[in-house]
Design a protein around this motif. Structure first.
Motif, PDB file in Angstrom:
ATOM      1  N   ALA A   1       1.154  -1.514   0.376  1.00  0.00           N
ATOM      2  CA  ALA A   1       0.054  -0.225  -0.386  1.00  0.00           C
ATOM      3  C   ALA A   1       1.079   1.382   0.402  1.00  0.00           C
ATOM      4  CB  ALA A   1      -0.884   0.172   1.135  1.00  0.00           C
ATOM      5  N   SER A   2       2.201   1.414   0.208  1.00  0.00           N
ATOM      6  CA  SER A   2       2.880   2.544   0.901  1.00  0.00           C
ATOM      7  C   SER A   2       3.458   2.248  -0.589  1.00  0.00           C
ATOM      8  CB  SER A   2       4.632   2.177   1.772  1.00  0.00           C
ATOM      9  OG  SER A   2       4.841   1.445   1.260  1.00  0.00           O
ATOM     10  N   LYS A   3       3.885   1.959  -1.358  1.00  0.00           N
ATOM     11  CA  LYS A   3       4.164   2.510  -2.617  1.00  0.00           C
ATOM     12  C   LYS A   3       2.663   2.756  -3.632  1.00  0.00           C
ATOM     13  CE  LYS A   3       8.461  -0.580  -1.864  1.00  0.00           C
ATOM     14  NZ  LYS A   3       8.850  -1.313  -2.693  1.00  0.00           N
ATOM     15  N   LEU A   4       1.632   2.302  -3.206  1.00  0.00           N
ATOM     16  CA  LEU A   4       0.898   2.341  -4.634  1.00  0.00           C
ATOM     17  C   LEU A   4       0.978   4.054  -5.280  1.00  0.00           C
ATOM     18  CD1 LEU A   4      -1.888   1.141  -3.124  1.00  0.00           C
ATOM     19  CD2 LEU A   4      -1.335   0.469  -5.260  1.00  0.00           C
ATOM     20  N   LEU A   5       0.856   4.361  -4.206  1.00  0.00           N
ATOM     21  CA  LEU A   5       0.672   6.432  -5.252  1.00  0.00           C
ATOM     22  C   LEU A   5       2.808   6.611  -6.089  1.00  0.00           C
ATOM     23  CD1 LEU A   5      -1.323   8.071  -2.715  1.00  0.00           C
ATOM     24  CD2 LEU A   5      -2.306   7.271  -4.930  1.00  0.00           C
ATOM     25  N   SER A   6       3.706   6.258  -5.181  1.00  0.00           N
ATOM     26  CA  SER A   6       4.570   6.437  -5.145  1.00  0.00           C
ATOM     27  C   SER A   6       4.418   6.552  -6.975  1.00  0.00           C
ATOM     28  CB  SER A   6       5.474   6.248  -5.069  1.00  0.00           C
ATOM     29  OG  SER A   6       5.404   4.898  -4.344  1.00  0.00           O
TER      30      SER A   6
ATOM     31  N   GLY B   1      -6.480   0.799  -4.051  1.00  0.00           N
ATOM     32  CA  GLY B   1      -6.505   0.605  -2.465  1.00  0.00           C
ATOM     33  C   GLY B   1      -7.176   1.473  -1.889  1.00  0.00           C
ATOM     34  N   ASP B   2      -6.497   1.758  -0.457  1.00  0.00           N
ATOM     35  CA  ASP B   2      -7.488   2.435   0.453  1.00  0.00           C
ATOM     36  C   ASP B   2      -7.392   3.544  -0.082  1.00  0.00           C
ATOM     37  OD1 ASP B   2      -7.623   4.217   3.175  1.00  0.00           O
ATOM     38  OD2 ASP B   2      -8.287   1.600   3.967  1.00  0.00           O
ATOM     39  N   SER B   3      -8.760   4.720  -0.200  1.00  0.00           N
ATOM     40  CA  SER B   3      -8.961   4.913   0.061  1.00  0.00           C
ATOM     41  C   SER B   3      -8.700   6.798   0.652  1.00  0.00           C
ATOM     42  CB  SER B   3     -10.666   5.873   0.014  1.00  0.00           C
ATOM     43  OG  SER B   3     -11.716   4.949  -0.709  1.00  0.00           O
ATOM     44  N   SER B   4      -8.165   5.606   1.751  1.00  0.00           N
ATOM     45  CA  SER B   4      -7.714   7.298   2.932  1.00  0.00           C
ATOM     46  C   SER B   4      -5.536   7.100   2.384  1.00  0.00           C
ATOM     47  CB  SER B   4      -8.046   7.012   4.510  1.00  0.00           C
ATOM     48  OG  SER B   4      -6.782   5.755   4.521  1.00  0.00           O
ATOM     49  N   LEU B   5      -5.735   6.720   1.504  1.00  0.00           N
ATOM     50  CA  LEU B   5      -3.846   7.341   1.020  1.00  0.00           C
ATOM     51  C   LEU B   5      -4.026   8.974   0.954  1.00  0.00           C
ATOM     52  CD1 LEU B   5      -3.523   4.330  -1.532  1.00  0.00           C
ATOM     53  CD2 LEU B   5      -2.084   4.321   0.475  1.00  0.00           C
ATOM     54  N   ASN B   6      -2.896   8.923   1.513  1.00  0.00           N
ATOM     55  CA  ASN B   6      -2.070  10.322   1.253  1.00  0.00           C
ATOM     56  C   ASN B   6      -1.982  11.250  -0.256  1.00  0.00           C
ATOM     57  OD1 ASN B   6      -1.726  12.829   1.750  1.00  0.00           O
ATOM     58  ND2 ASN B   6       0.280  13.119   2.975  1.00  0.00           N
ATOM     59  N   THR B   7      -2.859  12.267  -0.455  1.00  0.00           N
ATOM     60  CA  THR B   7      -2.762  12.161  -2.010  1.00  0.00           C
ATOM     61  C   THR B   7      -1.656  13.503  -2.142  1.00  0.00           C
ATOM     62  OG1 THR B   7      -5.002  12.880  -2.409  1.00  0.00           O
ATOM     63  CG2 THR B   7      -4.882  10.352  -2.933  1.00  0.00           C
ATOM     64  N   ALA B   8      -1.885  14.210  -0.328  1.00  0.00           N
ATOM     65  CA  ALA B   8      -2.000  15.799  -0.835  1.00  0.00           C
ATOM     66  C   ALA B   8      -0.333  16.313  -1.487  1.00  0.00           C
ATOM     67  CB  ALA B   8      -2.013  16.003   0.160  1.00  0.00           C
ATOM     68  N   SER B   9       0.894  14.537  -2.305  1.00  0.00           N
ATOM     69  CA  SER B   9       1.809  15.817  -2.570  1.00  0.00           C
ATOM     70  C   SER B   9       1.869  14.862  -3.925  1.00  0.00           C
ATOM     71  CB  SER B   9       2.838  14.653  -2.035  1.00  0.00           C
ATOM     72  OG  SER B   9       2.491  13.680  -1.970  1.00  0.00           O
ATOM     73  N   ILE B  10       0.927  14.690  -4.459  1.00  0.00           N
ATOM     74  CA  ILE B  10       0.229  14.188  -5.972  1.00  0.00           C
ATOM     75  C   ILE B  10      -1.012  14.969  -6.407  1.00  0.00           C
ATOM     76  CG2 ILE B  10       2.189  12.610  -5.860  1.00  0.00           C
ATOM     77  CD1 ILE B  10       0.666  10.430  -6.229  1.00  0.00           C
TER      78      ILE B  10
ATOM     79  N   ASN C   1       0.665  -1.269   7.502  1.00  0.00           N
ATOM     80  CA  ASN C   1      -0.853  -1.045   6.895  1.00  0.00           C
ATOM     81  C   ASN C   1      -1.473  -0.369   7.151  1.00  0.00           C
ATOM     82  OD1 ASN C   1      -3.474  -3.073   6.781  1.00  0.00           O
ATOM     83  ND2 ASN C   1      -2.614  -4.057   5.185  1.00  0.00           N
ATOM     84  N   ILE C   2      -2.596   0.249   6.148  1.00  0.00           N
ATOM     85  CA  ILE C   2      -4.011   0.766   7.404  1.00  0.00           C
ATOM     86  C   ILE C   2      -4.374   0.583   7.248  1.00  0.00           C
ATOM     87  CG2 ILE C   2      -4.391   3.292   5.778  1.00  0.00           C
ATOM     88  CD1 ILE C   2      -4.132   3.769   3.569  1.00  0.00           C
ATOM     89  N   SER C   3      -5.070  -0.182   7.460  1.00  0.00           N
ATOM     90  CA  SER C   3      -6.317  -1.228   8.027  1.00  0.00           C
ATOM     91  C   SER C   3      -5.565  -1.389   9.710  1.00  0.00           C
ATOM     92  CB  SER C   3      -6.346  -2.094   8.038  1.00  0.00           C
ATOM     93  OG  SER C   3      -7.156  -2.307   6.858  1.00  0.00           O
ATOM     94  N   ARG C   4      -4.433  -1.622  10.127  1.00  0.00           N
ATOM     95  CA  ARG C   4      -3.220  -1.891  11.206  1.00  0.00           C
ATOM     96  C   ARG C   4      -3.732   0.224  12.488  1.00  0.00           C
ATOM     97  NH1 ARG C   4       0.785  -4.186  13.539  1.00  0.00           N
ATOM     98  NH2 ARG C   4       1.241  -2.726  15.933  1.00  0.00           N
TER      99      ARG C   4
ATOM    100  N   SER D   1     -12.391   1.602  -0.499  1.00  0.00           N
ATOM    101  CA  SER D   1     -11.537   1.547  -1.011  1.00  0.00           C
ATOM    102  C   SER D   1     -11.756   2.185  -2.380  1.00  0.00           C
ATOM    103  CB  SER D   1     -11.416  -0.539  -1.186  1.00  0.00           C
ATOM    104  OG  SER D   1     -12.474  -0.317  -2.239  1.00  0.00           O
ATOM    105  N   SER D   2     -10.535   2.715  -2.911  1.00  0.00           N
ATOM    106  CA  SER D   2     -10.449   3.389  -4.504  1.00  0.00           C
ATOM    107  C   SER D   2      -9.623   3.275  -5.578  1.00  0.00           C
ATOM    108  CB  SER D   2     -10.655   5.347  -3.940  1.00  0.00           C
ATOM    109  OG  SER D   2     -11.182   6.136  -3.074  1.00  0.00           O
ATOM    110  N   PHE D   3     -10.287   3.235  -6.606  1.00  0.00           N
ATOM    111  CA  PHE D   3      -9.038   3.571  -7.890  1.00  0.00           C
ATOM    112  C   PHE D   3      -8.498   4.657  -7.454  1.00  0.00           C
ATOM    113  CE2 PHE D   3     -11.963   0.696 -10.270  1.00  0.00           C
ATOM    114  CZ  PHE D   3     -10.730  -0.569 -10.381  1.00  0.00           C
ATOM    115  N   PHE D   4      -7.409   5.393  -8.265  1.00  0.00           N
ATOM    116  CA  PHE D   4      -6.519   6.123  -8.272  1.00  0.00           C
ATOM    117  C   PHE D   4      -6.116   5.881  -9.674  1.00  0.00           C
ATOM    118  CE2 PHE D   4      -6.676   4.927  -4.254  1.00  0.00           C
ATOM    119  CZ  PHE D   4      -7.171   6.066  -3.370  1.00  0.00           C
TER     120      PHE D   4
END
Length: 311
Positions: free
Chosen positions: A138-143, A155-164, A209-212, A277-280
């Motif tokens: 999950a940590s590598k999805l957005l990068s 992936g999880d909808s709560s992923l931090n998208t602020a930087s991209i 893991n975000i769920s953790r 969960s969301s598509f990005f």
């Protein structure tokens, strides 16, 4: 030369351009009128208005013929381009494109249990599409998405998208459930609470893991103490331990609740913890075949059930 003018209140409409094109091709107002299905005076009147608005004489009149000058012929080249574009549009076939590729990345459990079966069906229905699916944390999805290694991330909808600069397409809302072996001492309970897990042998997700993170907040607040016997990266691995009846695991119900395993059962967990969960995709990626795939997966996902529902 023809004066430049904006299309808003400009010197010619598309119908005017069609008349100019026809006049250049047939050289007489009479024949142009016949081809276009309007009167000869209407053709002459339109040409006069066009030349007046544009400030440019386009034709030389010689013995009943209209001889286009260089300005008219330059304009004609542009009109032909417009005409060709409209011709292609009239022959346009929805959903018919050249062979396209989709590069998709996802976390393991949702990829194996949900995404891959639907993607296989999509390929069968769209043989002009090729697909590459990579499994990442999950940590590598957005990068990976931002670095151009994928077109779509799930992936999880709560992923931090602020930087991209990404766009999110919500897919599904899922409740956290307690997975356990049928022989577990908690199997007789309908609902599991944090107090039921006090001193319980637990399989938990790794801290990245975000769920953790979500579950730690809930369990820490309740003040219970549980016995971690294994940390795993995804739900698939957690279920292997559950199947062996060495502990229980709190996990997102979708898509693991669709697994038909006689040794594993899922119980409601209270307080309710939700996992979306969301598509990005990158925001500047305007691709019809990518959008078509996202719409397909969304529409083909399972209907709402006890534990999850489409967003």
């Amino acid at each position: 030369m023809v004066k430049k003018s904006s299309w808003s209140g400009g010197w010619a409409t598309l119908r005017d351009l069609e008349i100019i094109k026809t006049l250049i091709e047939v050289r007489t107002a009479t024949l142009a009128a016949e081809l276009l299905g309007i009167s000869q005076p209407a053709i002459s009147r339109t040409l006069s208005l066009i030349e007046s608005r544009s400030g440019c004489v386009l034709f030389k009149r010689e013995k009943g013929k209209l001889i286009p000058n260089s300005d008219a012929l330059s304009l004609y080249e542009e009109i032909v381009k417009i005409s060709d574009s409209f011709e292609r549009l009239t022959k346009f076939e929805w959903n018919k494109e050249e062979k396209k590729s989709l590069r998709i990345i996802s976390t393991p459990t949702i990829a194996y249990c949900f995404l891959m079966p639907l993607t296989a069906q999509y390929i069968k229905e769209n043989p002009d599409v090729t697909v590459k699916i990579d499994i990442v944390t999950a940590s590598k999805l957005l990068s990976n998405l931002n670095e151009g290694r994928a077109d779509i991330a799930l992936g999880d909808s709560s992923l931090n998208t602020a930087s991209i600069n990404v766009s999110a397409f919500p897919l599904r809302r899922t409740k956290i459930v307690c997975a356990m072996n049928r022989l577990d001492e908690l199997a007789s309970k309908d609902v599991i609470t944090p107090e039921d897990l006090n001193q319980k042998r637990m399989i938990v997700f790794t801290k990245r893991n975000i769920s953790r993170t979500k579950l730690d907040r809930v369990l820490d607040k309740s003040g219970v103490s549980y016995n971690i016997i294994a940390e795993v990266s995804d739900s698939y691995l957690a279920l292997d331990f559950v199947r062996a009846n060495v502990g229980v695991c709190l996990m997102p119900s979708f898509p693991v609740s669709t697994i038909n395993d006689p040794q594993i059962i899922f119980k409601d967990f209270i307080p309710e913890v939700l996992n979306d969960s969301s598509f990005f995709t990158l925001s500047n990626l305007n691709s019809p075949h990518i959008q078509r795939y996202l719409e397909y997966i969304y529409q083909k996902q399972p209907i709402p059930d006890r534990y999850s529902e489409p967003l």
